[in-house]
Design an enzyme around this catalytic site. Structure first.
Site, PDB file in Angstrom:
ATOM      1  N   ASP A 105      76.398  30.690  16.366  1.00  0.00           N
ATOM      2  CA  ASP A 105      77.269  31.809  16.745  1.00  0.00           C
ATOM      3  C   ASP A 105      77.915  32.385  15.486  1.00  0.00           C
ATOM      4  O   ASP A 105      77.852  31.770  14.427  1.00  0.00           O
ATOM      5  CB  ASP A 105      78.345  31.345  17.745  1.00  0.00           C
ATOM      6  CG  ASP A 105      79.291  30.292  17.154  1.00  0.00           C
ATOM      7  OD1 ASP A 105      79.461  29.214  17.752  1.00  0.00           O
ATOM      8  OD2 ASP A 105      79.846  30.542  16.049  1.00  0.00           O
ATOM      9  N   HIS A 116      71.453  26.421  10.632  1.00  0.00           N
ATOM     10  CA  HIS A 116      70.521  26.430  11.775  1.00  0.00           C
ATOM     11  C   HIS A 116      70.244  27.830  12.296  1.00  0.00           C
ATOM     12  O   HIS A 116      69.808  28.014  13.442  1.00  0.00           O
ATOM     13  CB  HIS A 116      71.061  25.525  12.900  1.00  0.00           C
ATOM     14  CG  HIS A 116      71.129  24.086  12.508  1.00  0.00           C
ATOM     15  ND1 HIS A 116      71.930  23.171  13.146  1.00  0.00           N
ATOM     16  CD2 HIS A 116      70.511  23.390  11.524  1.00  0.00           C
ATOM     17  CE1 HIS A 116      71.791  21.981  12.576  1.00  0.00           C
ATOM     18  NE2 HIS A 116      70.940  22.081  11.585  1.00  0.00           N
TER      19      HIS A 116
HETATM   20  P1  OAD Z   1      77.216  18.008  19.086  1.00  0.00           P
HETATM   21  O1  OAD Z   1      77.292  18.514  20.463  1.00  0.00           O
HETATM   22  O2  OAD Z   1      76.210  16.968  18.761  1.00  0.00           O
HETATM   23  O3  OAD Z   1      78.648  17.386  18.675  1.00  0.00           O
HETATM   24  C1  OAD Z   1      79.829  18.119  18.923  1.00  0.00           C
HETATM   25  C2  OAD Z   1      80.975  17.288  18.368  1.00  0.00           C
HETATM   26  O4  OAD Z   1      82.168  18.046  18.533  1.00  0.00           O
HETATM   27  C3  OAD Z   1      81.192  15.951  19.077  1.00  0.00           C
HETATM   28  O5  OAD Z   1      81.348  14.922  18.095  1.00  0.00           O
HETATM   29  C4  OAD Z   1      82.486  16.155  19.853  1.00  0.00           C
HETATM   30  O6  OAD Z   1      83.246  14.965  19.938  1.00  0.00           O
HETATM   31  C5  OAD Z   1      83.193  17.186  19.008  1.00  0.00           C
HETATM   32  N1  OAD Z   1      84.144  18.030  19.728  1.00  0.00           N
HETATM   33  C6  OAD Z   1      84.170  18.343  21.051  1.00  0.00           C
HETATM   34  N2  OAD Z   1      85.209  19.179  21.317  1.00  0.00           N
HETATM   35  C7  OAD Z   1      85.853  19.392  20.127  1.00  0.00           C
HETATM   36  C8  OAD Z   1      87.000  20.166  19.730  1.00  0.00           C
HETATM   37  N3  OAD Z   1      87.698  20.891  20.609  1.00  0.00           N
HETATM   38  N4  OAD Z   1      87.368  20.151  18.428  1.00  0.00           N
HETATM   39  C9  OAD Z   1      86.682  19.410  17.509  1.00  0.00           C
HETATM   40  N5  OAD Z   1      85.565  18.678  17.819  1.00  0.00           N
HETATM   41  C10 OAD Z   1      85.177  18.673  19.115  1.00  0.00           C
HETATM   42  O7  OAD Z   1      77.074  19.279  18.131  1.00  0.00           O
HETATM   43  P2  OAD Z   1      76.630  19.336  16.601  1.00  0.00           P
HETATM   44  O8  OAD Z   1      77.071  18.137  15.843  1.00  0.00           O
HETATM   45  O9  OAD Z   1      77.020  20.650  16.080  1.00  0.00           O
HETATM   46  O10 OAD Z   1      70.846  21.876  16.261  1.00  0.00           O
HETATM   47  O11 OAD Z   1      75.026  19.277  16.764  1.00  0.00           O
HETATM   48  C11 OAD Z   1      74.226  19.411  15.644  1.00  0.00           C
HETATM   49  C12 OAD Z   1      72.980  20.170  16.006  1.00  0.00           C
HETATM   50  O12 OAD Z   1      72.346  19.554  17.135  1.00  0.00           O
HETATM   51  C13 OAD Z   1      73.184  21.602  16.440  1.00  0.00           C
HETATM   52  O13 OAD Z   1      73.357  22.497  15.401  1.00  0.00           O
HETATM   53  C14 OAD Z   1      71.895  21.856  17.212  1.00  0.00           C
HETATM   54  C15 OAD Z   1      71.864  20.577  18.025  1.00  0.00           C
HETATM   55  O14 OAD Z   1      70.640  20.232  18.489  1.00  0.00           O
HETATM   56  C16 OAD Z   1      69.811  22.707  16.398  1.00  0.00           C
HETATM   57  O15 OAD Z   1      69.720  23.434  17.332  1.00  0.00           O
HETATM   58  C17 OAD Z   1      68.821  22.655  15.303  1.00  0.00           C
END
Ligand code: OAD
Ligand code: ZN
Length: 254
Positions: free
Chosen positions: A106, A121
């Site tokens: 986004d 990504h």
């Molecule tokens: P995830 O969904 O794996 O992790 C999201 C993280 O945000 C988790 O550790 C939650 O605990 C945390 N979280 C939830 N609410 C929150 C808040 N209000 N404030 C702070 N943190 C919060 O997402 P990503 O780590 O971004 O890749 O995932 C990595 C990649 O996996 C993405 O970019 C996507 C996905 O598959 C691709 O599409 C290539």
């Protein structure tokens, strides 16, 4: 979470010469964009990533994948940055050498006013030819195309192949310039702020480790435990939209 940890984080950020920020889906959650792995409501809890986020999935069912990304693109275009995005943009105005690297597709960081955000990504608001017929990437502005919305995806005007979202799918390489720049920012920072990522997807998940190996202090903001938590110097446990404004407030007091 103790105000003391906020103070300590603000102190460390205040003394930093170079600050690199790595964000994930969690930073956009309070804006209404679902994360990937949060139990039940995370996107991957409802959909099978292998069915929707791989080149093979797109080849075997282009319409399903296209329509899913169009749903996500529409959602991302209807939400606004939250206090977390805004605090990070403010950090860029408070400190000189600040770089934001995001895994998010986004543009909420940019909407909040952040400059030069590195998108590892890709960007869900842009599209490219599936075959990159005119070089990697062959970007195509679909708003200039006339196509039947039911017969999706639209076709590349140059070679007739399907058009796909300009995002990184599983099994695909990250865009080279963005990855090299992200590694450089991780090697050369003295503080890395890691916000809202589970640290489950590499190579993005390696960046905090690279920063740590190069002597940086790691400050993590996440309500949950991630793969970064065990080597973070400070863990700010909670929602980034609540915590980051407090860090900015404490920074102003420094
Ligand atoms: P995830 O969904 O794996 O992790 C999201 C993280 O945000 C988790 O550790 C939650 O605990 C945390 N979280 C939830 N609410 C929150 C808040 N209000 N404030 C702070 N943190 C919060 O997402 P990503 O780590 O971004 O890749 O995932 C990595 C990649 O996996 C993405 O970019 C996507 C996905 O598959 C691709 O599409 C290539
Ligand atoms: Zn083409």
């Amino acid at each position: 979470m103790t105000p003391n940890l906020i103070q300590q984080s603000a102190q460390i950020i205040h003394q930093a010469n170079t600050l690199t920020i790595l964000t994930g889906a969690g930073v956009s959650k309070e804006s209404g964009v679902p994360t990937f792995r949060d139990a039940l409501e995370g996107l991957w809890a409802q959909y099978d990533p292998q069915e929707l986020a791989t080149p093979q999935a797109f080849t075997s069912n282009p319409k399903l994948v296209w329509d899913w990304y169009e749903w996500r693109r529409k959602l991302a275009s209807e939400v606004a940055p939250n206090a977390g995005h805004i605090a990070l943009a403010e950090l860029e105005s408070i400190k000189d050498d600040v770089h934001i690297i995001t895994q998010n597709v986004d543009d909420l960081h940019e909407q909040a006013g952040s400059q030069n955000v590195i998108h590892l990504h890709g960007n869900i608001a842009t599209h490219k030819c599936f075959d990159n017929c005119r070089g990697i990437p062959t970007l195509i502005d679909i708003t200039t195309l006339t196509y039947n919305k039911d017969a999706t995806p639209p076709k590349c005007p140059y070679c007739g192949s399907n058009i796909r979202p300009n995002v990184v799918w599983f099994g695909e390489n990250l865009p080279q310039y963005e990855l090299n720049t992200a590694i450089e920012y991780s090697q050369n920072c003295d503080v890395m702020l890691v916000v809202g990522t589970s640290g489950m997807v590499s190579p993005a998940s390696e960046l905090p480790r690279i920063a740590k190996q190069h002597g940086a202090k790691i400050i993590e903001v996440n309500p949950d435990i991630s793969t970064i938590t065990h080597y973070a110097d400070i863990k700010l446990e909670g929602a980034s939209g609540e915590i980051l404004p407090k860090v900015i407030e404490a920074l102003h007091e420094n």
